[in-house]
Motif scaffolding. Structure first.
Motif, PDB file in Angstrom:
ATOM      1  N   GLU A   7     -70.497  60.432 -83.630  1.00  0.00           N
ATOM      2  CA  GLU A   7     -72.247  61.211 -83.017  1.00  0.00           C
ATOM      3  C   GLU A   7     -72.804  60.981 -84.072  1.00  0.00           C
ATOM      4  O   GLU A   7     -72.722  61.087 -85.226  1.00  0.00           O
ATOM      5  CB  GLU A   7     -72.383  62.397 -82.507  1.00  0.00           C
ATOM      6  N   VAL A  13     -80.845  56.643 -84.306  1.00  0.00           N
ATOM      7  CA  VAL A  13     -80.539  55.290 -84.081  1.00  0.00           C
ATOM      8  C   VAL A  13     -81.483  54.769 -84.012  1.00  0.00           C
ATOM      9  O   VAL A  13     -81.718  53.946 -83.756  1.00  0.00           O
ATOM     10  CB  VAL A  13     -80.327  56.541 -82.677  1.00  0.00           C
ATOM     11  N   PRO A  20     -78.862  48.218 -79.845  1.00  0.00           N
ATOM     12  CA  PRO A  20     -78.440  48.769 -80.129  1.00  0.00           C
ATOM     13  C   PRO A  20     -76.687  48.925 -79.734  1.00  0.00           C
ATOM     14  O   PRO A  20     -75.301  49.048 -80.570  1.00  0.00           O
ATOM     15  CB  PRO A  20     -78.481  50.065 -78.563  1.00  0.00           C
ATOM     16  N   LYS A  21     -76.234  47.341 -78.814  1.00  0.00           N
ATOM     17  CA  LYS A  21     -75.063  46.817 -79.248  1.00  0.00           C
ATOM     18  C   LYS A  21     -74.819  46.532 -80.159  1.00  0.00           C
ATOM     19  O   LYS A  21     -73.231  46.622 -80.736  1.00  0.00           O
ATOM     20  CB  LYS A  21     -75.363  45.777 -77.565  1.00  0.00           C
ATOM     21  N   LYS A  24     -73.988  49.478 -82.723  1.00  0.00           N
ATOM     22  CA  LYS A  24     -72.780  49.665 -82.471  1.00  0.00           C
ATOM     23  C   LYS A  24     -71.459  48.742 -83.644  1.00  0.00           C
ATOM     24  O   LYS A  24     -70.675  49.305 -83.195  1.00  0.00           O
ATOM     25  CB  LYS A  24     -72.261  50.326 -80.945  1.00  0.00           C
ATOM     26  N   GLN A  25     -71.556  47.449 -83.452  1.00  0.00           N
ATOM     27  CA  GLN A  25     -70.237  46.419 -83.322  1.00  0.00           C
ATOM     28  C   GLN A  25     -70.273  46.659 -84.921  1.00  0.00           C
ATOM     29  O   GLN A  25     -69.499  46.216 -85.265  1.00  0.00           O
ATOM     30  CB  GLN A  25     -70.971  44.799 -82.498  1.00  0.00           C
ATOM     31  N   ILE A  27     -71.498  48.971 -86.665  1.00  0.00           N
ATOM     32  CA  ILE A  27     -70.499  50.555 -86.939  1.00  0.00           C
ATOM     33  C   ILE A  27     -69.732  50.303 -87.147  1.00  0.00           C
ATOM     34  O   ILE A  27     -68.528  51.049 -87.754  1.00  0.00           O
ATOM     35  CB  ILE A  27     -71.524  51.485 -86.506  1.00  0.00           C
ATOM     36  N   MET A  28     -69.215  49.961 -86.191  1.00  0.00           N
ATOM     37  CA  MET A  28     -67.545  49.822 -86.193  1.00  0.00           C
ATOM     38  C   MET A  28     -67.098  48.892 -86.682  1.00  0.00           C
ATOM     39  O   MET A  28     -65.623  49.345 -87.193  1.00  0.00           O
ATOM     40  CB  MET A  28     -66.928  49.241 -84.145  1.00  0.00           C
TER      41      MET A  28
END
Length: 92
Positions: A7, A13, A20-21, A24-25, A27-28
């Protein structure tokens, strides 16, 4: 199998200047790079987390200047397979 959810507080954020997408990518990808560098996950696990096949994951590592881990025999096999793909002599 148990999942792990990370989280990130909403105030952080909302300050990320990416869709956002894409955030997220990114960060991963950063997480996978660090875990792989430290030997916590394998290339198979990293490629699965990023939904990449092995050659694409290895290119991803190279693009990020991350050395590929592996036994010399495995590296030799990978090089042979890549040469066959390049030369068009592998059966797919």
């Amino acid at each position: 199998m148990q999942s792990l959810i990370i989280e990130i507080p909403q105030e952080i954020v909302s300050q990320i200047k990416l869709p956002p997408k894409r955030a997220k990518q990114m960060i991963m990808e950063e997480l996978v790079i660090r875990l792989y560098q430290q030997g916590i996950i394998t290339s198979a696990q990293g490629s699965r987390l990023l939904s990449m096949d092995k050659p694409r994951f290895e290119r991803f590592l190279a693009e990020n200047e991350i050395p590929i881990h592996g036994e010399p025999d495995e590296v030799d096999i990978d090089i042979k397979n890549m040469e066959e793909i390049i030369n068009g002599t592998i059966n797919t």
